[in-house]
Structure formats: C-alpha cells, structure tokens
Design an enzyme around this catalytic site. Sequence first.
Site, mmCIF file in Angstrom:
data_model
loop_
_atom_site.group_PDB
_atom_site.id
_atom_site.type_symbol
_atom_site.label_atom_id
_atom_site.label_comp_id
_atom_site.label_asym_id
_atom_site.label_seq_id
_atom_site.Cartn_x
_atom_site.Cartn_y
_atom_site.Cartn_z
ATOM 1 N N TRP A 71 55.682 -12.186 33.651
ATOM 2 C CA TRP A 71 56.860 -12.965 33.270
ATOM 3 C C TRP A 71 57.977 -11.935 33.192
ATOM 4 C CZ3 TRP A 71 60.435 -12.973 29.280
ATOM 5 C CH2 TRP A 71 61.200 -14.142 29.140
ATOM 6 N N ASN A 95 52.356 -5.056 29.178
ATOM 7 C CA ASN A 95 52.989 -6.228 28.567
ATOM 8 C C ASN A 95 53.873 -5.701 27.440
ATOM 9 O OD1 ASN A 95 51.722 -8.662 26.199
ATOM 10 N ND2 ASN A 95 53.595 -8.718 27.345
ATOM 11 N N HIS A 485 82.542 -36.494 17.269
ATOM 12 C CA HIS A 485 83.437 -35.368 16.993
ATOM 13 C C HIS A 485 83.506 -34.394 18.173
ATOM 14 C CE1 HIS A 485 84.013 -36.795 12.971
ATOM 15 N NE2 HIS A 485 82.704 -36.827 12.767
ATOM 16 N N LYS A 584 54.123 -19.348 27.626
ATOM 17 C CA LYS A 584 53.685 -19.993 26.386
ATOM 18 C C LYS A 584 53.751 -19.059 25.190
ATOM 19 C CE LYS A 584 50.583 -23.379 24.681
ATOM 20 N NZ LYS A 584 51.720 -24.302 24.518
#
Length: 589
Positions: A71, A95, A485, A584
């Site tokens: 990732w 990692n 708003h 995840k």
Amino acid sequence: MCGIVGYIGKKRAAPVLIDGLKKLEYRGYDSAGIAVMDGDNMMVIKRCGRVAALDEVRGLSGTIGIGHTRWATHGTPSERNAHPHCYGRIAVVHNGIIENAARLRATCEARGEVFVSDTDSEVAAHIIAHYFETKNDLLLAVHCAAKEFSGSFALAVLAVGEDEIVCARRASPLIVAEGEGEGLVASDIPALAAKGRRAYVLEDGELARLTREKVQIFDADLALRLREPYILNETELSPGKGRYAHFMRKEIEEIPDAVRNSLFLPDMARNSRVCDVLCHAYYFDIVACGTAYHSGLCFACAAERLLRVPTRVHIASEYRYTDPIVPRGTLTIAVSQSGETADTLAAARLARERASSVIAVTNVARSSISRLADVTVLTGAGREVAVAATKSFQAQLATLYSLLAVLAKQKNIPFFPLENFSDLTKETIQKSECIAGWSSYFLDARSVFFLGRGADRCAAMEGSLKLKEITYLPSEGYAAGELKHGTLALVDSRTPVVAIITDPRLIDKTMNAVHEVYARGAKVFLVTCFPELCAQKEVAASVLIPACDPELSPMLSVIPLQLLAYHVALALGNDPDKPRNLAKSVTVE
Ligand code: G6P
C-alpha cells in the site's frame, strides 16, 4: 498497510509466500513481490496489482524467501517501487515509514550508491547492506541499521548465501512462528496459521532470527529473549466467502452473530476489572479512526443522554497532536477493530501518559492496543476481511453499549435489553433487501447527502463513509439542521439524499430538512422506524427498520446504509471488498 511474509523450511517457498500474501491482501494490494533463494541464487519477482499476478511463479525452486503486498506511502504504485528491495547481497521487505529516509539516502548516494526506486524501504536495503559488508553477520547488520532508522518498521531480510531470515520491529506489527523444521514471519496471524505452529508476537525494538531449526528472539541489546509460544489453531485460518460473491455481503449477514458474540451483559461484568474501571470514571474520552470513530460518536450519544456521563470523541490522529486536556477521572476508550491502527495506538499511549485509565475495545486478541491498555474488551465480530468495515461496527456498538449497560446497572438506571439486538439486526437485514433497487438512482449522482440528528447523524456519517469507500462517490453525512447554513447550495436533482429518522422527538425537525432538499429537486430516500413517514410524497423509497431505544438506533439504521453502499458499488462495477487506495489496517501515520 503493507503485508510482509517470510518462510524458511522444507517446502518450496514461493507458494507458501504467495498464499500468505493473499491472506494479507487486506493490508494493501497495489503491487506485490517475492524474493526466493535457491542456493546462492536470489530470484526477485515483482508485479503491479493484486497478489494473484504472482501465481505464475509459484513453481520457483528454493525453500527460503520473503514477500510483500504493498500500500504505497513513498512512490507511486509500480513494479519499480514494489518490494522486495535489493542492494548488494541484501533483499528487504518493509512495512512502515522510515521517516529519515531522505537523509539516509543522501548519505548512501554520497558513497556512490545508486537507487532504483522512490521508496523509503530501498534505503533500508542499502543501510543493511552497508553494515553487512563490515559485520558479515545478518543479525548484527539489521541491528545496527535499525538503530539508524527513525519512524516505524517491520522488516524481513534475506542475504545471498545466508540460510536465515532476520526480522526487526518498531511500531509496525510482526509475528514470527515455528513449525517442524520451518520458521515463518508475517504481519498478521492468518498468514501463519496452521494447526500446532508456535507463534510469538514481536515487541517493539525486538529482532528475530529464523533458521530451519529454530526461531530466536532478541531484545534491542541483542540479548536472547525466552518467551512462551502461543499455539495457533484452525480458527485463525482465513474464512472463505461461502455462498456469497463478496466478503462484504457475507460479513453484513454475519452481523447478528457478531452482535451476539460482542455483548457483555452486566451480570458477566460483575466484580470484573472492567466494572471497576468504568465505575471510577467521571468522563469518557474515545480515541479512534474511521468506522471505529463513528462507533465512538454513537457511544457518546448514548453515554451522555442515557447516563449523563460527559463524553468526548477524538479522531486519534488529531488527539495525539493537540496536547489534550485529560481531567482526573477520565476513562479513555480506544476503539480499533484491528488493534493495530498507528494513530489510535499513539493516542491511547498519550492518554495513559496523562494518567487516564485505558480500555481497549478491539476485535483482535494479542493486538498492540490490547497490550497497551489497562483492560481489553474483545468484540466478537470474528475475522473481517472486506476492507470496508461492516459487522465490526455493530460488534463495537454491542460492546460499547454493553459497557453502558454495566454502568446503568450500577446506577440503577433502566437500560434497553441489549440481548434483543441480535434478532433485531437480523430483522433489519431482511427488511433492507429492497435497497438493491435504490442503486440506479445513485449511479450518476454528483454527490450524496446522508442527513440525521442526534444518533441518526452518527449513523449518517457512517453511511456516508461506507458509500465513499467503495463507490468513490463524493458524499457527506450531515447534521440535518445545519444543511441550510451553506451546504444546501450543493443540492439539486443530481444529489440523492438519504435521511435517517429513528427518534420520535426529532421527526418534524429532520422532516424539515427533507422538505428543503425535496424542494430543490433532490430525490429523498428514507431509513426510519416510523411507517407513517414512508408514505410521505417527498420520499422516493424507504426502508422500515425495527424500533429500539433511539439513542442506540445506529445499531440498526446503519445496516441498510451498508447494503446501499454495497449495491451501488456493484452497480458501478467496483470490487466492494478491495476499494482503490484503501487498506484495512493502517499501521502508519
Ligand atoms: C482503515 C479501515 C477502516 C477502519 C479504520 C480504523 O481506514 O479501512 O475500515 O475503520 O482503518 O481501523 P481500526 O482497525 O482501528 O478499527
């Protein structure tokens, strides 16, 4: 957030690594790679995209290797940036984030070393290779290199000609295991699980050496550490999809079980440590991220309204940098499905430093958060594979509401019978079947709004997050009364609105917002427990969910929203289990 594996043993390493990586794909899936050693021949194969792209090299020979599913943090997803990274005789999978990588890289380049990727991880290969040249011992080399890294890392390292894997951990999770004639390492248990294997969770600062004979663990001074193993069993194997097309769908169906297994009834808590910590609390602070943060918001509604305990809910990544005020008597509840989210861990650690007791609510026993907390209450969601959290949300609510039920009992305050929730969630899933028919209205939406007040607003926020995660449609969960708003300016006929109304005190108020968006051309979809609202002319379609205490209603009202996200994702042709850019378990800041 990147998954790493390593294997040394009697079997061919490539299939063990590839199968292990598939079980870690929830941690990242933009590229993957393995390094396998056969004698002195190190073969490194990298592929963009899913781990399955490595299947063509399952036949590689060699019984020792490391692997990685990525990732991206530093550098785009590409084969060039995929791991393992190599330099000299060294191959590394990593990692985490090495925060001083730029400076270390400059040092290496000044020595004339050439880099081939944009990653911080390649720096680790260079620094380890540098020490390996002088020390000629892989453990020593990794030990010296680790001292130079700031930031977080879980590393598994191979060296040409060395029949061993060396691992090191700081902040990012890493587990080593041994079986008969084999040693393994992985970021998470499912990649290691086989009945009878002995596993050891590495602590921060520890290193490990895996050989064919044994696994050894060392502390930061390289003193050998002896530790009781934890014996793996089959329940830790990765679940399959069963008869479902996707894990997400299956996991939504599992919500009633997840809720039942996560309830913590007052009688079970009597005289427990949890009860003790709870009853001494004057204030609650929640620290969490993502869906767990939304569980915290739901908890706060109930805690303040039903038990009058002042409760603040913090996004963990904000809390850690705000110099938080933690009054005496604060109980911090860290909510994390994985128990490994870096920001939640850091926030919980900070709360402890400020003298708060910490309860961890997590789905993973032996996770980092449970080692850090005073008390852990496990949610019983079972393993959740789909990246978008579903059943773990209701499981967290079941556990968090149970904590309130314990407190209510202490204070003699009547409380909704939580044991009804498992059946009520089942009924809600059945009643939500019609949601599939809504999806066509969302396909060319410019943006989507989810509106609610009170607990319904918390549900709206989680519904919106689900939709964003897997459909990539811009969406917002909004306080129904705040819309006018400013945000109302965005509403037109291409802005579907989902309103959630479960509180009898707020029907008219939220319906005002419904009228306002309808008048601007929006199609309105309704999730409610009030049948009379479904027939209103403004409502294009509705789901009638069962009624419960309105402060606890997100337990039910979020289910149709999860299913809506799922069906819209399918209709758009997206993979709901593996949304782009997401992982995840987020073990980096
Ligand atoms: C990631 C996941 C989310 C999850 C969040 C917090 O972003 O994709 O689904 O809610 O992390 O994770 P945790 O494991 O701490 O609950």
